[in-house]
Design a protein around this motif. Structure first.
Motif, mmCIF file in Angstrom:
data_model
loop_
_atom_site.group_PDB
_atom_site.id
_atom_site.type_symbol
_atom_site.label_atom_id
_atom_site.label_comp_id
_atom_site.label_asym_id
_atom_site.label_seq_id
_atom_site.Cartn_x
_atom_site.Cartn_y
_atom_site.Cartn_z
ATOM 1 N N TYR A 163 0.726 -1.087 -0.157
ATOM 2 C CA TYR A 163 -0.021 0.269 -0.115
ATOM 3 C C TYR A 163 1.870 1.224 -0.021
ATOM 4 N N GLU A 165 1.109 4.880 0.572
ATOM 5 C CA GLU A 165 0.591 5.617 1.776
ATOM 6 C C GLU A 165 0.579 7.583 0.819
ATOM 7 N N THR A 166 -0.779 7.946 0.774
ATOM 8 C CA THR A 166 -0.989 9.694 0.338
ATOM 9 C C THR A 166 -1.321 10.203 0.826
ATOM 10 N N GLU A 167 -1.683 11.204 0.800
ATOM 11 C CA GLU A 167 -2.378 12.467 1.561
ATOM 12 C C GLU A 167 -3.432 13.840 1.175
ATOM 13 N N GLU A 193 -7.395 1.205 0.064
ATOM 14 C CA GLU A 193 -9.209 2.496 0.512
ATOM 15 C C GLU A 193 -9.649 2.402 0.953
ATOM 16 N N ARG A 196 -9.928 0.635 4.756
ATOM 17 C CA ARG A 196 -9.523 1.532 5.216
ATOM 18 C C ARG A 196 -10.497 2.678 5.858
#
Length: 503
Positions: A163, A165-167, A193, A196
């Protein structure tokens, strides 16, 4: 060539369309960027007025809302696949793209190597990036992809992928070329996503084919020519026609994979988020920014002819199949054009014949080159024991632009002889005549003592975007020099020597 495309209008409409699409999904949009992210010269060639860096400027407009991920297929690294515009391998192009994005004030969140199978060359690439502080991820092949949905949409499929990680709310997923795994990476991220509790969606940013232009429009045919090695074929989107009763153009790979993509998305997303056609998946406003259809038609036809010569050259050097050449030839036949519709072809061939006539008994190889200047004037050059044909042609061109006498020597015999002696006695080269890269270096060295050379050097930037044809396959030095000048080169699939190794 007159402009036929409004780049500013395109940037405005495309950025608005992306934001509108992102709003549809709520929390996150994974946007697959097709084509070249930086320096999209194909688009610039067929849409005069298109900014080659339009996509990067678009990202700057959306800078506060986007993260960037780069995908590269492990097999392309292993096989050293090349990007023709720059003459560099895909792995090198990936690193260059990261640097270029940084220069534009944009950072890459990570690089994903797709369909990774522990190849040694790929491990080296991953090490290079990670030791320079770039986050790297690997996605292995998914067993049963793309048909076994129970495996794909599970912990053993997308769930087994790393996975990323992005913001930001919009994640741009790009790559150095086709089949880099961008779509699979997007869908894998959407799966993660939703696991989550984040609502995410997927869309495609494809420049070509242009969905709202006719199927046989030269702009769309130029896309087929550009992807002839992949056997891509444009077609009417049958799903769009069935869902909306409207004709839209797409290409075979997207149409073929759409039922699979829709079924995968149905396992992940909400029903109201599902697309009804592959055209629905796209965000593409190119067709609305064409300002002169006649100009882009003419430019596209020229690009198709350039692609024909490129594939013939690649076939001669063993990097393309004959099928790619035949596909483009059929496209040209359908349009009623031949290689002689490229204005510089016949003059280059004529120059080679003249070199042969003048040099009988003195030279074993006879080459010609022709360049079309911005005002339409054709300048030619021939090879000699001192200079390659490309070198001669470029010197003649800048001499004409600088309004210097035709018989004026741009390079002194002493300078040429000095470089030739270096190649012969130190580098032990078989051929000592100067290629274009060596010629331009020699010209620059001559500037302090030669006012004519100084005047001519100032004209080199005017050659950017000019068309050139040579009667033989270019040497590395000729090709590198012409590429850096921004000249659009084609060549005959003819070797200048029987030697297998060209210096």
């Amino acid at each position: 060539m007159r402009p036929g495309f409004d780049s500013e209008k395109y940037l405005e409409e495309q950025s608005h369309a992306i934001l509108e699409r992102a709003a549809k999904f709520g929390d996150k949009l994974y946007l697959e960027f097709g084509g070249k992210l930086i320096c999209d010269f194909h688009a610039a060639r067929i849409l005069p007025g298109f900014d080659p860096n339009a996509k990067i400027k678009l990202l700057q407009k959306l800078k506060d809302k986007v993260d960037i991920i780069i995908c590269i297929f492990a097999g392309d690294i292993e096989q050293r696949k090349m990007r023709a515009d720059f003459g560099v391998a895909y792995d090198t192009d990936t690193m260059r793209t990261i640097d270029d994005l940084h220069d534009w004030g944009l950072e890459v969140r990570g690089v994903v190597v797709t369909r990774y199978q522990d190849q040694p060359a790929v491990r080296t690439f991953l090490n290079k990036l990670s030791r320079r502080g770039i986050k790297v991820y690997t996605h292995r092949p998914i067993q049963g992809y793309p048909t076994e949905l129970d495996t794909i949409v599970s912990r053993k499929g997308y769930g087994a992928n790393s996975y990323i990680e992005t913001e930001k709310p919009i994640v741009i997923v790009t790559g150095p070329g086709p089949n880099s795994g961008k779509m699979a990476t997007c869908l894998s991220q959407v799966y993660h996503e939703f696991q989550r509790g984040v609502k995410a969606g997927y869309a495609k940013f494809e420049t070509f084919p242009v969905w709202n232009l006719p199927l046989k429009h030269p702009v769309n045919i130029a896309y087929e020519a550009a992807t002839a090695d992949l056997a891509d074929v444009n077609m009417v989107d049958p799903y769009h026609l069935e869902a909306y009763g409207k004709t839209a153009v797409n290409y075979n790979r997207d149409v073929e994979i759409f039922p699979v993509v829709k079924r995968i998305c149905a396992r992940i997303m909400e029903p109201e988020q599902l697309y009804q056609s592959p055209t629905d998946m796209g965000v593409n406003r190119v067709g609305f920014a064409i300002s002169d259809d006649r100009v882009v038609r003419e430019a596209s036809i020229q690009e198709i002819i350039r692609r024909y010569f490129r594939y013939m050259a690649d076939y001669a050097t063993g990097t393309a199949d004959k099928a790619a050449v035949d596909r483009v030839k059929l496209l040209m036949d359908d349009l009623g054009v031949t290689e002689l519709d490229r204005k510089v072809v016949a003059p280059a061939r004529k120059a080679a014949k003249e070199a042969e006539t003048q040099g009988k008994g003195n030279n074993n190889v006879y080459c010609g080159a022709a360049l079309e200047l911005p005002d339409g004037t054709i300048v030619t050059g021939k090879n000699s024991p001192l200079l390659h044909a490309a070198s001669s042609c470029i010197l003649n061109a800048i001499k004409l632009l600088a309004k210097l006498p035709d018989d004026l020597l741009m390079l002194s015999p002493e300078v040429i002889d000095s470089v030739s002696q270096l190649k012969k006695n130190v580098f032990k080269n078989r051929e000592v005549s100067l290629d274009l890269a060596e010629t331009l270096t020699a010209l620059s060295v001559s500037v302090p003592t030669n006012s004519a050379a100084r005047l001519a050097m100032r004209k080199l930037p005017q050659l950017a975007g000019c068309e050139m044809h040579i009667s033989h396959l270019p040497t590395a030095g000729d090709e590198a020099g012409l590429r850096k000048l921004g000249i659009r080169l084609t060549s005959e699939p003819v070797f200048t020597s029987r030697n297998l190794f060209m210096e």
